[in-house]
Design a protein around this motif. Structure first.
Motif, PDB file in Angstrom:
ATOM      1  N   LEU A 273       0.821  -1.205   0.000  1.00 13.70           N
ATOM      2  CA  LEU A 273       0.000   0.000   0.000  1.00 13.70           C
ATOM      3  C   LEU A 273       0.856   1.258   0.000  1.00 13.70           C
ATOM      4  O   LEU A 273       0.488   2.280  -0.584  1.00 13.70           O
ATOM      5  CB  LEU A 273      -0.916   0.004   1.231  1.00 13.70           C
ATOM      6  N   PHE A 274       2.015   1.172   0.640  1.00 11.91           N
ATOM      7  CA  PHE A 274       2.834   2.368   0.839  1.00 11.91           C
ATOM      8  C   PHE A 274       4.022   2.445  -0.118  1.00 11.91           C
ATOM      9  O   PHE A 274       4.664   3.497  -0.206  1.00 11.91           O
ATOM     10  CB  PHE A 274       3.350   2.391   2.283  1.00 11.91           C
ATOM     11  N   LYS A 275       4.294   1.373  -0.829  1.00 14.29           N
ATOM     12  CA  LYS A 275       5.457   1.356  -1.712  1.00 14.29           C
ATOM     13  C   LYS A 275       5.291   2.353  -2.852  1.00 14.29           C
ATOM     14  O   LYS A 275       4.303   2.327  -3.586  1.00 14.29           O
ATOM     15  CB  LYS A 275       5.663  -0.051  -2.273  1.00 14.29           C
ATOM     16  N   ASP A 276       6.247   3.256  -2.976  1.00 18.17           N
ATOM     17  CA  ASP A 276       6.272   4.253  -4.052  1.00 18.17           C
ATOM     18  C   ASP A 276       5.052   5.168  -4.056  1.00 18.17           C
ATOM     19  O   ASP A 276       4.753   5.806  -5.072  1.00 18.17           O
ATOM     20  CB  ASP A 276       6.380   3.576  -5.435  1.00 18.17           C
ATOM     21  N   VAL A 285      -3.933   8.452   3.493  1.00 21.14           N
ATOM     22  CA  VAL A 285      -4.091   7.103   4.038  1.00 21.14           C
ATOM     23  C   VAL A 285      -4.033   7.163   5.565  1.00 21.14           C
ATOM     24  O   VAL A 285      -4.819   6.516   6.268  1.00 21.14           O
ATOM     25  CB  VAL A 285      -3.017   6.150   3.490  1.00 21.14           C
ATOM     26  N   GLU A 286      -3.116   7.972   6.095  1.00 23.12           N
ATOM     27  CA  GLU A 286      -3.027   8.145   7.542  1.00 23.12           C
ATOM     28  C   GLU A 286      -4.340   8.681   8.102  1.00 23.12           C
ATOM     29  O   GLU A 286      -4.834   8.224   9.142  1.00 23.12           O
ATOM     30  CB  GLU A 286      -1.889   9.104   7.882  1.00 23.12           C
ATOM     31  N   LEU A 307       8.738  -1.715   9.965  1.00 27.24           N
ATOM     32  CA  LEU A 307       9.235  -0.538   9.257  1.00 27.24           C
ATOM     33  C   LEU A 307       8.639  -0.407   7.863  1.00 27.24           C
ATOM     34  O   LEU A 307       8.804   0.629   7.215  1.00 27.24           O
ATOM     35  CB  LEU A 307      10.764  -0.580   9.180  1.00 27.24           C
ATOM     36  N   ASP A 308       7.939  -1.457   7.391  1.00 30.78           N
ATOM     37  CA  ASP A 308       7.245  -1.352   6.108  1.00 30.78           C
ATOM     38  C   ASP A 308       6.092  -0.372   6.174  1.00 30.78           C
ATOM     39  O   ASP A 308       5.599   0.096   5.140  1.00 30.78           O
ATOM     40  CB  ASP A 308       6.701  -2.720   5.679  1.00 30.78           C
ATOM     41  N   VAL A 309       5.617  -0.093   7.376  1.00 31.22           N
ATOM     42  CA  VAL A 309       4.478   0.810   7.574  1.00 31.22           C
ATOM     43  C   VAL A 309       5.003   2.171   8.014  1.00 31.22           C
ATOM     44  O   VAL A 309       5.811   2.250   8.947  1.00 31.22           O
ATOM     45  CB  VAL A 309       3.517   0.236   8.637  1.00 31.22           C
ATOM     46  N   PRO A 310       4.582   3.262   7.369  1.00 36.85           N
ATOM     47  CA  PRO A 310       5.060   4.593   7.776  1.00 36.85           C
ATOM     48  C   PRO A 310       4.775   4.863   9.247  1.00 36.85           C
ATOM     49  O   PRO A 310       3.777   4.414   9.811  1.00 36.85           O
ATOM     50  CB  PRO A 310       4.258   5.541   6.873  1.00 36.85           C
ATOM     51  N   GLY A 315       1.799   4.473  14.279  1.00 28.88           N
ATOM     52  CA  GLY A 315       1.380   5.015  15.555  1.00 28.88           C
ATOM     53  C   GLY A 315      -0.106   4.835  15.833  1.00 28.88           C
ATOM     54  O   GLY A 315      -0.546   4.984  16.977  1.00 28.88           O
ATOM     55  N   GLN A 316      -0.899   4.506  14.790  1.00 29.75           N
ATOM     56  CA  GLN A 316      -2.340   4.299  14.959  1.00 29.75           C
ATOM     57  C   GLN A 316      -2.676   2.841  15.273  1.00 29.75           C
ATOM     58  O   GLN A 316      -3.836   2.526  15.527  1.00 29.75           O
ATOM     59  CB  GLN A 316      -3.077   4.705  13.671  1.00 29.75           C
TER      60      GLN A 316
END
Length: 542
Positions: A273-276, A285-286, A307-310, A315-316
């Motif tokens: 979901l977060f790649k590129d 998204v956040e 670490l794959d998740v921002p 934090g959520q």
């Protein structure tokens, strides 16, 4: 089974580890290296949510999650593991499963209209630059202004060709339009179509209420998306699941904190979901992850490394299950250290060291407690699932589909008059589309019982599909969610709920209403353009 009506059992460490249902909408993370037991943990959680009356949506990446539909095979080791993790009265049973498949081969087809997807998510799917995205936005605006319904791929190709033919005329009103840019978009569409994405666009479009079914005995449906082929196109997979999240956010009303979630959504291979993804998309998204909690939806990311998740999204995620990570390289060691720092420390062991020493089926678990405070991390043996750990046969899948309460609802493609046909009529030609339609560680005991039953209460009979709801061609024809209280402070919520402005009717909505009244006429014109096409598409241009 040891039960708590207000929580689901994940396993046992120094104490049993429970996930409180009223805090399950505070989202979560299941992480760990390949082969450490993430899929089994997902299966255990999906089963438990279902038994608690919470519908679940999850993606079956490797094909081995489909076994959740079948009772597990008697196994003394599994039963010994169940007893050792606090499970009483263990019995093998399958969950009430509904199979889905974007390609329509291994489950009910999932479709959305082009209009619902919107120009933003389509641009991400097609990997368009800003200029190309601008032209795509012009195509959507023209379709709104001229009452052209965008439902499937041929409609999108037709409107792009129409814009190219009128490029000089339209440039004066909408801005510069380059035929070369349109040609680039058309080539990207061709690539996407060759990957099978055209199966996703069309009607009947998915009704989100069909993801929230309950059996007569109160168990929640487990919606399993066959994603072994879909994930081969990572951008399509990520965009599809992001579209589903945005649809849930837009359509569901505000409910605050419930005793249990309305739906739990597992996002396997969550890093895709977060790649590129551009910064603006990550920010939105956040916002979605943060705000969808109040709609009664819990989102759980399943990925190899936290670490794959921002960080803003991480934090959520209040409920954590961390399987083993390997620390062979300096980068791996940094990842382990970062993962350990996200837990509330336990004085009984060193969290960073424990992450590298966990066995298969063992995890560090921390869940939210009363007041939203995370529990002290505990080294936990995950309880075994009661359903099959593995794949299903084609015959078992077919039988599950034949007994599905949604049998016949989505299986037949509909192709009503839309932009393609309308533009053909304007040109004085009617051209038919040539494409076809279509492991576990106490003494051995007697085997646990197996509970065969039809989860939908028919004792093996065929399912009667639920009453057909009013179908819609685009998001514009849906009823808006109730407005939140003024002064919520959320720009995203204000835009979605229409605060500060009246709701205007779209051509698609007007057409749907005219058909419902039996008037048989088509309503066109510029009646309220560019209504909310998708939560993300509507806000990124702010």
């Amino acid at each position: 089974m040891a039960t708590r009506p207000d929580a689901i059992l994940l396993g046992a460490g120094a104490t049993p580890q429970w996930l409180a249902l009223k805090l399950a909408n505070r989202h979560g993370l299941v992480a760990g290296a390949t082969g450490t037991g993430k899929t089994i943990t997902l299966q255990v959680m999906a089963e438990a949510f279902s038994r608690a009356g919470v519908p679940v949506f999850c993606a079956d990446i490797k094909g081995d999650l489909a076994g959740i539909s079948q009772p597990g095979a008697p196994n003394p080791k599994v039963e010994k593991r169940a007893a050792g993790t606090g499970v009483e009265d263990f019995a093998y049973e399958g969950a009430p499963v509904v199979f889905w498949d974007v390609f329509g081969r291994s489950g009910h087809p999932i479709r959305a209209t082009v209009s619902e997807m919107g120009p933003l998510l389509l641009s991400r799917l097609l990997e368009l630059n800003d200029t190309q995205e601008g032209v795509l936005n012009i195509a959507f605006a023209l379709a709104d202004d001229e009452g052209l319904l965008l439902l499937d791929f041929k409609d999108l190709r037709a409107i792009l060709a129409h814009v190219a033919e009128r490029a000089s005329e339209l440039s004066a009103h909408y801005g510069n339009i380059s035929k070369a840019t349109i040609g680039t978009i058309q080539r990207r569409l061709l690539v996407l179509e060759q990957q099978g994405a055209e199966h996703f666009f069309g009607e009947p479009a998915l009704e989100l209420t069909d993801l929230m079914l309950l059996t007569p005995d109160g168990h929640g449906a487990v919606n399993v998306l066959a994603a072994d082929q879909l994930v081969q196109s990572p951008r399509l997979y990520a965009t599809f699941l992001l579209w589903m999240l945005s649809e849930l956010f837009e359509e569901l009303p505000e409910v605050g904190d419930l005793e249990k979630p309305k739906l739990v959504f597992f996002f396997d291979e969550g890093h895709l979901l977060f790649k590129d993804a551009p910064k603006a998309l990550l920010e939105k998204v956040e916002q979605v992850v943060r705000l969808i909690r109040s709609k009664g939806v819990g989102v759980y990311f399943v990925t190899q490394n936290p670490l794959d998740v921002p960080q803003a999204v991480l934090g959520q995620l209040g409920n954590r299950v961390q399987h083993a990570l390997r620390a062979f390289t300096p980068a791996d060691q940094r990842a382990v250290r970062a993962a350990a720092e996200t837990f509330r420390a336990n004085p009984a062991f060193n969290t960073e060291t424990a992450i590298t020493q966990l066995e298969v089926g063992e995890a560090l678990v921390s869940t939210l407690q009363e007041g939203g405070v995370p529990s002290v991390v505990d080294r936990t043996k995950i309880r075994p699932p009661q359903s099959r750990m593995g794949t299903v046969t084609e015959q078992e899948r077919a039988a599950t589909l034949a007994a599905s309460p949604l049998k016949g609802r989505y299986d037949t493609l509909q192709d009503r008059a839309s932009a393609y046909e309308m533009l053909q009529q304007r040109a004085g030609t009617v051209v038919e589309d040539p494409r076809p339609r279509s492991p576990w560680g106490q003494p051995d005991a007697a085997p646990a019982p197996t509970r065969p039953s039809d989860p939908w209460g028919r004792n093996g009979g065929m399912a009667e599909p639920p009453p057909q709801p009013q179908r819609r061609s685009s998001r514009a024809s849906r009823q808006p969610a109730p407005q939140p209280q003024q002064g919520s402070g959320s720009i995203l919520t204000d835009i979605l709920m229409g605060n500060g402005g009246g709701r205007r009717q779209s051509p698609a909505e007007a057409l749907a209403k005219s058909v419902a009244r039996g008037m048989g006429s088509q309503i066109g014109g510029s009646v309220g353009r560019a209504l909310v096409r998708g939560i993300l598409g509507s806000i990124l241009k702010r």
